[in-house]
Design a protein around this motif. Sequence first.
Motif, PDB file in Angstrom:
ATOM      1  N   ILE A 137      -6.066   3.595  -2.119  1.00 33.56           N
ATOM      2  CA  ILE A 137      -6.181   2.210  -2.584  1.00 33.56           C
ATOM      3  C   ILE A 137      -5.277   1.996  -3.794  1.00 33.56           C
ATOM      4  O   ILE A 137      -4.582   0.977  -3.906  1.00 33.56           O
ATOM      5  N   ASP A 139      -2.543   3.567  -4.543  1.00 29.11           N
ATOM      6  CA  ASP A 139      -1.145   3.520  -4.103  1.00 29.11           C
ATOM      7  C   ASP A 139      -0.780   2.116  -3.635  1.00 29.11           C
ATOM      8  O   ASP A 139       0.296   1.601  -3.950  1.00 29.11           O
ATOM      9  N   TYR A 140      -1.700   1.496  -2.877  1.00 34.11           N
ATOM     10  CA  TYR A 140      -1.435   0.125  -2.420  1.00 34.11           C
ATOM     11  C   TYR A 140      -1.360  -0.838  -3.605  1.00 34.11           C
ATOM     12  O   TYR A 140      -0.453  -1.675  -3.691  1.00 34.11           O
ATOM     13  N   THR A 143       1.963  -0.261  -5.522  1.00 27.49           N
ATOM     14  CA  THR A 143       3.260  -0.409  -4.837  1.00 27.49           C
ATOM     15  C   THR A 143       3.276  -1.491  -3.768  1.00 27.49           C
ATOM     16  O   THR A 143       4.356  -1.940  -3.371  1.00 27.49           O
ATOM     17  N   GLY A 144       2.114  -1.868  -3.264  1.00 24.91           N
ATOM     18  CA  GLY A 144       2.076  -2.814  -2.144  1.00 24.91           C
ATOM     19  C   GLY A 144       2.253  -2.149  -0.798  1.00 24.91           C
ATOM     20  O   GLY A 144       2.195  -2.822   0.240  1.00 24.91           O
ATOM     21  N   ALA A 145       2.447  -0.827  -0.782  1.00 23.76           N
ATOM     22  CA  ALA A 145       2.634  -0.108   0.479  1.00 23.76           C
ATOM     23  C   ALA A 145       1.283   0.165   1.120  1.00 23.76           C
ATOM     24  O   ALA A 145       0.376   0.702   0.486  1.00 23.76           O
ATOM     25  N   GLY A 146       1.171  -0.222   2.374  1.00 24.23           N
ATOM     26  CA  GLY A 146      -0.074   0.018   3.081  1.00 24.23           C
ATOM     27  C   GLY A 146      -0.710  -1.268   3.560  1.00 24.23           C
ATOM     28  O   GLY A 146      -0.172  -2.366   3.390  1.00 24.23           O
ATOM     29  N   ASP A 147      -1.873  -1.131   4.158  1.00 28.20           N
ATOM     30  CA  ASP A 147      -2.583  -2.241   4.791  1.00 28.20           C
ATOM     31  C   ASP A 147      -3.915  -2.432   4.076  1.00 28.20           C
ATOM     32  O   ASP A 147      -4.839  -1.618   4.232  1.00 28.20           O
ATOM     33  N   LEU A 148      -4.032  -3.494   3.279  1.00 28.53           N
ATOM     34  CA  LEU A 148      -5.235  -3.687   2.484  1.00 28.53           C
ATOM     35  C   LEU A 148      -6.483  -3.843   3.354  1.00 28.53           C
ATOM     36  O   LEU A 148      -7.484  -3.159   3.106  1.00 28.53           O
ATOM     37  N   LEU A 151      -7.549  -0.493   4.504  1.00 23.37           N
ATOM     38  CA  LEU A 151      -8.149   0.322   3.453  1.00 23.37           C
ATOM     39  C   LEU A 151      -9.583  -0.112   3.166  1.00 23.37           C
ATOM     40  O   LEU A 151     -10.475   0.728   3.012  1.00 23.37           O
ATOM     41  N   ARG A 169      -6.979  -7.708  -3.845  1.00 21.32           N
ATOM     42  CA  ARG A 169      -5.752  -8.500  -3.705  1.00 21.32           C
ATOM     43  C   ARG A 169      -5.332  -9.083  -5.052  1.00 21.32           C
ATOM     44  O   ARG A 169      -4.130  -9.163  -5.356  1.00 21.32           O
ATOM     45  N   ARG A 172      -3.655  -6.353  -7.019  1.00 18.34           N
ATOM     46  CA  ARG A 172      -2.287  -6.163  -6.511  1.00 18.34           C
ATOM     47  C   ARG A 172      -1.362  -7.258  -7.040  1.00 18.34           C
ATOM     48  O   ARG A 172      -0.220  -6.982  -7.445  1.00 18.34           O
TER      49      ARG A 172
END
Length: 455
Positions: A137, A139-140, A143-148, A151, A169, A172
């Motif tokens: 979580i 990391d997201y 960086t915004g990398a990944g699927d919230l 997760l 969100r 982020r």
Amino acid sequence: MITEYLLAATIAVTGVTLPPADAVAGVAPPLADAVAGVAPPPADVAAGVAPPPAESVSRWAQRNARPLATVDPRASLTDLRHLRPAIGDAAIVGLGEATHGAAEITTLKHRVLRLLVEDLGYRTVAWEEDWSLGLLINDYLRTGAGDLPGLVSQMSTAWRSREVTDVLRWIRAWNATHRDDDDVTFTGVEAYGTRPLIYQRVESYVASRAPARLDEARAHLRPLTPKDDNMQEHVRWYWLDVTDKALYLRHARELHELVAAVPHAPGDRTHELHLHHARQIAGFYEQFADPNPYAYRDAHAAKNLRWTQQFTGGRVAYWAASGHTLDGPQLRLTQPPYPVLEIANVGSFIRDWYGTGYRSLGFTVDRGAVVADGQVVTMPPAAPDWLEAPMAEVRADQFTLDLRAGAPPLVRRWLTGPTRTRGLPAAGAESYLAGGSPGQWFDVLVHRQVVTPVT
């Protein structure tokens, strides 16, 4: 708190019902009357001391309550800024919710979290979630990398909602519009679902820093590492099927010792981080070998929370159930027909370690409906002897109440006397928390009269 919180029948990360701890470990129930499912009377009743008149507490609450204009997490924070003196320079602030699955409680916590970040400089959010998932979580969020949504779907069932997704969100969005050194980081403080990711990171660290000991590390990791991310099955296997846990405990503890011995310079943060990974592996195997895994859980989570604050060196917001965040060194959860659980919870350890550097905010509710264990549950109004009951008389949909404010003698008796608060919502008034007073448990209440289910 939903069933996954402390109840001896559930594991939070999976939402899977398991037998009570005494059935698994052969441990006697902590309180004899729990066997019969008989709720012990409040201490003041048992001692023949009459509780203070409810109307005097209600009048005091009405005079001192600070109404809040809205539960909208996007709204101006003007109505919340009176909380800044109450929070002061606390290193850790507990944001405890009386029940999971309530939309308005989640959005009120979201608003207070915004206050902590935007006005008071808090830059770490520690969550009642597993350490390994917390890394993904974070990391997201960084960086915004990944699927919230993906997760969130892996989080404990308590957090799988649009409202919690909105909290993440927002973090982020904050990170995307601020400098890297101003990012808000996310960490999980639990070890109940330590995934293969952590084992792999420990192995890679030993391979890079102490290759001569890699075979030894792998010999420990091989029997410990879960086959996949299905922690439900791994917990079930280890807790219920493995009768002799000594081998696994030895491997986990010796792995931690091995990582501790990896050559490193003083203050090496990479080393400290990977040593903490190894602690989570040991914590998982120790928790489900402990005669009281629920007490172990809170003690371990408290150490993780303290480690997080010390490692980051900044101020931390701790998002969890009130049963974890309040100051409860002798906290008791009653939930018939299960044995009464008595533990020292996370907040009690943090208060011991930080003193007034810890602030406990309790987000309470009178009545309404919530999502509990995937079902919508209707909650009746607070029972007359619960700490929430006098709040129902305050003429505001939602408000804050500083429990450290000056109070007349009758109200001080309420603040320092024994009380109860809502337990597991599906059980109604039959389930409650006890073992403390309002003024011990919380510094500030953030109360909502009526709640609706999260989405």
